[in-house]
Motif scaffolding. Structure first.
Motif, short mmCIF file in Angstrom:
data_model
loop_
_atom_site.label_atom_id
_atom_site.label_comp_id
_atom_site.label_asym_id
_atom_site.label_seq_id
_atom_site.Cartn_x
_atom_site.Cartn_y
_atom_site.Cartn_z
N SER A 214 122.04 105.18 5.51
CA SER A 214 122.21 106.34 6.38
C SER A 214 120.86 107.02 6.56
CB SER A 214 123.21 107.31 5.76
OG SER A 214 123.22 108.55 6.45
N ASN B 153 120.98 110.41 7.49
CA ASN B 153 121.23 111.83 7.22
C ASN B 153 121.97 112.07 5.90
OD1 ASN B 153 123.87 111.02 7.78
ND2 ASN B 153 123.91 111.98 9.80
N GLN C 99 125.04 111.35 5.25
CA GLN C 99 126.47 111.58 5.45
C GLN C 99 127.15 110.42 6.18
OE1 GLN C 99 126.79 115.35 7.45
NE2 GLN C 99 126.02 116.53 5.71
N ASP C 100 126.51 109.97 7.26
CA ASP C 100 127.11 108.90 8.07
C ASP C 100 126.50 107.57 7.66
OD1 ASP C 100 128.52 110.86 9.61
OD2 ASP C 100 126.65 111.26 10.68
#
Length: 443
Positions: free
Chosen positions: A303, A305, A307-308
């Motif tokens: 990822s 960030n 988070q994703d």
């Protein structure tokens, strides 16, 4: 017949000469060494170094000479040494490193401390030296544990700043010590709130919130406090794996409380470690596990960030007991702060995640050591041998195990090293250096 015999004799003579060649003459006696010179750090060219007194002779071993280090800064320097014979031929230049570490004269002892004769304080705003509120201190060089009362009348509730300083009999002020403190008056408490209403409804749901009032109802007896209510939550429709149970109640709607749980057998695998490090323009992922039983594979996710996450590869599990090591090279992921994690899946599709590893990828291309971990040979990539001035092999404590100034290739034999972690230090001719960690493993 005589002619044939003569030819045979000539042939035998030729053959005899071919089998017994002439030996070369004895080499000339080596010339005397007539001069020697040295330089520090920068080579000024042959004949331009600092002359050494050596005497004359073929072998001048054991000659003592003084090297002037007066103007050198503290730290590591390089000494170059060479000699010239009576025919004008220079020897190879011998290079050695040495450490300059001056022991400067210590300053004289400071003058005896003067007595403290006055002290003052202020709150929030500094009025300037000598303009604070005086404190009664007595006199002496050390006024620790002096008790004093500070007037906080009129200060608003909240955090304030106290400044305290003292002055000695030479007229010198100390540093101003700053300390925050809190003013909190004891206000009258508000009247008691109205009696709470009865809780009339409670509900639960799994994983996804269906909205207030749309969860599965829990049978309760209305009351103000419903501690220790027992109920059965139906998990039959849930797949094996991790889930979250949410519970809330209604007088006005309460906060939604939740607890995580795992349906099905827990994963038998144990993660020992998981890390991500920059390796040139790539990212090297390494992890260790033990007690792999009924395991299937690892999904490798990344990822930008944190988070994703996106799956980029899968690695099959060893699925045996004992310690296992894995590695994966993510090629050219780009620049910036990157996040990686592992999703370990067992044969029943139950899974769990590793910790998240973070790596910062810079714009500068760095040297790459491959393979890593390695067994017998390591190879440097993304760098030219002509750009390297020094290669050093170090253990994890910084102790040198190998050093070479002559870099003709980029492959190095590490078969003689014991298993463990090491450092390869690459000193470049432009003055920069890179330190690359690597792991030595058995085949």
């Amino acid at each position: 017949m005589k002619m044939i015999l003569t030819m045979l004799l000539l042939l035998m003579t030729v053959l005899a000469k071919a089998q017994d060649p002439d030996y070369p003459a004895t080499p000339p006696t080596p010339s005397d060494i007539v001069t020697a010179e040295y330089f520090i750090d920068t080579d000024p060219g042959f004949g331009n170094g600092i002359a050494l007194i050596t005497g004359n002779g073929i072998d001048l071993a054991g000659i003592l000479a003084s090297v002037n280090t007066t103007s050198l800064s503290n730290g590591v320097h390089r000494l170059g040494l060479r000699s010239r014979n009576s025919k004008g031929s220079w020897s190879h230049t011998l290079i050695e490193e040495f450490l300059v570490n001056f022991d400067p004269a210590y300053p004289s002892s400071p003058a005896a401390a003067s007595n403290i004769v006055t002290a003052e304080y202020f709150i929030d705003t500094d009025p300037g030296f000598g303009n604070g509120i005086p404190l009664t201190t007595g006199t002496g060089q050390n006024l620790a544990d002096i008790m004093a009362s500070l007037n906080t009348t009129g200060l608003a509730n909240g955090t304030h700043t106290l400044g305290i300083r003292s002055k000695n009999n030479d007229g010198s002020w100390s540093h101003t010590n700053i300390q925050d403190f809190l003013v909190d008056d004891d206000f009258a408490y508000p009247p008691s709130p109205a009696a709470p209403g009865n809780i009339t409804h409670a509900e639960y749901f799994f994983d996804t919130d269906p909205g207030f009032g749309n969860g599965t109802g829990i049978i309760i007896t209305p009351g103000v406090d419903l501690n220790n209510i027992n109920f059965t939550a139906n998990t039959s429709s849930l797949p094996d794996g991790p889930h979250t149970l949410f519970i809330r109640s209604f007088d006005d709607w309460s906060i939604t409380n939740y607890v995580s749980f795992l349906k099905g057998s827990p994963l038998p695998l144990d993660f020992i470690s998981f890390s991500a490090v920059a390796s040139g323009n790539d990212v090297l992922l390494t992890w260790q596990t033990e007690n792999e039983i009924n395991t299937s594979h690892f999904d490798i996710e990344w990822s930008r960030n944190g988070q994703d996450f996106t799956k980029i590869a899968a690695e099959t599990s060893a699925n045996t007991s004992g310690l296992h090591q894995y590695r994966y090279l993510h090629l050219s992921p780009g620049e910036g702060r990157l996040y990686y994690r592992l999703k370990q899946v067992d044969q029943n599709n139950v899974f769990k995640y590793s910790n998240t590893a973070v790596v910062n990828m810079s714009k500068t291309q760095k040297a790459l050591l491959y393979p890593n971990p390695a067994n017998d040979l390591i190879t440097l990539k993304n760098i030219n041998a002509a750009d390297i001035s020094l290669i050093q092999l170090l253990d994890m404590h910084g102790r040198q195990m190998m050093q070479t100034y002559v870099v003709t290739g980029l492959q190095y034999d590490i078969s003689g090293l014991g298993n463990g972690s090491y450092l390869l230090r690459v000193q470049k001719k432009d003055g920069t250096a890179e330190v690359i960690p690597f792991i030595k493993l058995k085949k």
